[in-house]
Design an enzyme around this catalytic site. Structure first.
Site, PDB file in Angstrom:
ATOM      1  N   ASP A   1       0.848  -1.187   0.000  1.00 45.88           N
ATOM      2  CA  ASP A   1       0.000   0.000   0.000  1.00 45.88           C
ATOM      3  C   ASP A   1       0.886   1.241   0.000  1.00 45.88           C
ATOM      4  O   ASP A   1       1.619   1.485   0.958  1.00 45.88           O
ATOM      5  CB  ASP A   1      -0.877  -0.049   1.253  1.00 45.88           C
ATOM      6  CG  ASP A   1      -1.797   1.136   1.416  1.00 45.88           C
ATOM      7  OD1 ASP A   1      -1.664   2.135   0.682  1.00 45.88           O
ATOM      8  OD2 ASP A   1      -2.662   1.059   2.316  1.00 45.88           O
TER       9      ASP A   1
ATOM     10  N   GLY B   1      -4.467   1.067 -13.264  1.00 44.67           N
ATOM     11  CA  GLY B   1      -5.633   0.611 -12.528  1.00 44.67           C
ATOM     12  C   GLY B   1      -6.901   0.969 -13.268  1.00 44.67           C
ATOM     13  O   GLY B   1      -7.169   0.489 -14.372  1.00 44.67           O
TER      14      GLY B   1
ATOM     15  N   ASP C   1      -5.565   7.568  -5.802  1.00 40.00           N
ATOM     16  CA  ASP C   1      -5.907   8.961  -5.502  1.00 40.00           C
ATOM     17  C   ASP C   1      -6.768   9.053  -4.245  1.00 40.00           C
ATOM     18  O   ASP C   1      -6.467   9.812  -3.312  1.00 40.00           O
ATOM     19  CB  ASP C   1      -6.622   9.564  -6.709  1.00 40.00           C
ATOM     20  CG  ASP C   1      -6.761  11.076  -6.658  1.00 40.00           C
ATOM     21  OD1 ASP C   1      -6.010  11.735  -5.911  1.00 40.00           O
ATOM     22  OD2 ASP C   1      -7.609  11.600  -7.388  1.00 40.00           O
TER      23      ASP C   1
END
Length: 171
Positions: free
Chosen positions: A12, A126, A36
């Site tokens: 992460d 992504g 984001d």
């Protein structure tokens, strides 16, 4: 100027320690999904406040694709967040130069800040749909070719498939 050391980490990005963490931002700079949203949530309101100041000044229409700008890192274990807007993948139009620009511009901003360590996600790979193997190739090739004062670039990859794709490029 030297070539930055490249490392890969699975995990992460909001839990990484670095001088600067790169955010795969949307053009509004006001948060969104994926990386984001995670950066804005964990970094807290100071990041959004800085982004709002940017929107009220130089970036009234938002940040253009391929560009980068820095804000505070808020509660993240970093000094700065460098926001860059990756391109949405298209089968019909070659947007690879825009993706290359995200990495190049982020390193340019990092140099201007004096950052020595930078953590990147897999920009555009992504929700923006860029094929992971190609995203990894562009990311690693661009960082390797960059003239930068950044000493270490860490690609923080969320899952095993991304980690493996970047690993094939770093070998």
């Amino acid at each position: 100027m030297t070539t930055a050391i490249i490392t890969l980490v699975r995990g992460d990005i909001t839990r990484r320690s670095a001088d600067a963490i790169v955010n795969a931002a949307n053009s509004s700079l006001l948060g969104g999904g994926g990386v984001d949203g995670a950066i804005h949530r964990r970094g807290g309101p100071a990041i959004l406040a800085d982004c709002r100041r940017l929107r009220a000044s130089h970036y009234g229409k938002g940040l253009a694709t391929g560009k980068a700008v820095a804000t505070t890192a808020g509660e993240l274990d970093a000094r700065w967040v460098i926001h860059t807007v990756g391109p949405v993948y298209s089968r019909d139009e070659d947007r690879s130069e825009l993706l290359t620009s995200c990495y190049r511009e982020s390193l340019r901003v990092a140099d201007g800040l004096g950052a020595r360590t930078v953590a990147f996600p897999a920009v555009s790979a992504g929700i923006f749909g860029w094929p992971m193997d190609d995203a990894a190739r562009i990311a690693v090739t661009t960082v390797r070719a960059a003239e930068t004062s950044v000493e270490e670039v860490t690609f923080v990859l969320f899952d095993e498939a991304a980690y493996e794709a970047f690993g094939r490029q770093v070998r």
